[in-house]
Design a protein around this motif. Sequence first.
Motif, PDB file in Angstrom:
ATOM      1  N   TYR A 221       0.825  -1.213   0.000  1.00 53.99           N
ATOM      2  CA  TYR A 221       0.000   0.000   0.000  1.00 53.99           C
ATOM      3  C   TYR A 221       0.858   1.262   0.000  1.00 53.99           C
ATOM      4  CZ  TYR A 221      -3.528   3.447   1.135  1.00 53.99           C
ATOM      5  OH  TYR A 221      -4.341   4.546   1.082  1.00 53.99           O
ATOM      6  N   THR A 222       0.431   2.228  -0.815  1.00 51.40           N
ATOM      7  CA  THR A 222       0.985   3.579  -0.832  1.00 51.40           C
ATOM      8  C   THR A 222      -0.160   4.561  -0.659  1.00 51.40           C
ATOM      9  OG1 THR A 222       2.756   2.919  -2.344  1.00 51.40           O
ATOM     10  CG2 THR A 222       2.280   5.270  -2.185  1.00 51.40           C
ATOM     11  N   PRO A 223      -0.048   5.530   0.246  1.00 49.92           N
ATOM     12  CA  PRO A 223      -1.114   6.536   0.393  1.00 49.92           C
ATOM     13  C   PRO A 223      -1.451   7.193  -0.946  1.00 49.92           C
ATOM     14  CG  PRO A 223       0.452   6.725   2.192  1.00 49.92           C
ATOM     15  CD  PRO A 223       1.035   5.726   1.223  1.00 49.92           C
ATOM     16  N   ARG A 224      -2.716   7.514  -1.115  1.00 47.16           N
ATOM     17  CA  ARG A 224      -3.201   7.995  -2.418  1.00 47.16           C
ATOM     18  C   ARG A 224      -2.409   9.194  -2.936  1.00 47.16           C
ATOM     19  NH1 ARG A 224      -7.721   6.752   0.690  1.00 47.16           N
ATOM     20  NH2 ARG A 224      -9.006   5.041  -0.113  1.00 47.16           N
ATOM     21  N   GLU A 225      -2.081  10.112  -2.043  1.00 45.83           N
ATOM     22  CA  GLU A 225      -1.406  11.336  -2.488  1.00 45.83           C
ATOM     23  C   GLU A 225       0.043  11.108  -2.892  1.00 45.83           C
ATOM     24  OE1 GLU A 225      -0.945  11.097   2.014  1.00 45.83           O
ATOM     25  OE2 GLU A 225      -2.483  10.651   0.504  1.00 45.83           O
ATOM     26  N   LEU A 226       0.582   9.898  -2.642  1.00 43.84           N
ATOM     27  CA  LEU A 226       1.982   9.603  -2.961  1.00 43.84           C
ATOM     28  C   LEU A 226       2.127   8.595  -4.098  1.00 43.84           C
ATOM     29  CD1 LEU A 226       3.351   9.276   0.697  1.00 43.84           C
ATOM     30  CD2 LEU A 226       3.609  11.231  -0.858  1.00 43.84           C
TER      31      LEU A 226
END
Length: 285
Positions: A221-226
């Motif tokens: 998982y990667t945060p949406r903004e990144l």
Amino acid sequence: MQLIWHDHIQSFLAETQSFLEQQEARNSLMLGVALRLLQAPELCLEVRLGTLRDSKGLVLAGLRTPPEKLILAGRSAVPSAAWEYLVQGLLEQERFLPGVLGPQELAKDLAALWTERRGCTAKLDMATWVYELRDVNPQVIGEGRLRPAQQADLDFLTQAIREFQQDAGVEASPDQEACAQLARRFLANGAFFLWEHDGQVVSMAAKVRPTRRGVSINLVYTPRELRGRGYATSCVAALCRELLASGYQLCCLFADAANPISNRVYQKIGFRPVCQFHEYTFKYD
């Protein structure tokens, strides 16, 4: 044919382990769960285990930890008589099987016969590719560093698990405390790894279900903004490189067949498709 219901995970593994290890990536889910239950039987209050054999050996194996769905493994080609034998045995054990998941052809055949016998319907929840990796492409690893997650990362991990479950369609509104409990358990097991870039945590991945020769990657998982910066690619590739260097022979991974972006990324890292997994939910009137 002989259908055996096993009272203990030890006898189940005695019947299945050598068979499952012949195609370890394809059978990584069942094998990993069974080995975990062998090490920590307290994780599940109830386990249902069955094997179906003929004169040539194992035909099918099933593992279920209620209330979860039945996990299937078996030969790539299973005769109709074997399915009839298995379904009859299942009907004698439980009338409300919640669903099934396993290699595409196995899950599809079991779902078709079960719905016919029970008069219910089956919904295909997800199709995933099962991948295997034995060599990492180091060129995909960008700037940054991989490190084990620490207790101080608990808030990030909890929120990342919550958003992962939403994105994957596991839960529309995941319970915050349940996500925190999962994060704490994975932290205690040393399962979580994080990718840092310029001192900021930007992606995560977990190693799960270790076997004698392999280990699976999950919760990428990667945060949406990144997103779109290659952080997840670097995280997974670096983690797999570390795991292979530590002695594992292969890494396994499940990817949503409907997501072409993630499938391209994993293949770029070095993962190769092995088979498709299908997951069905049974609906009763």
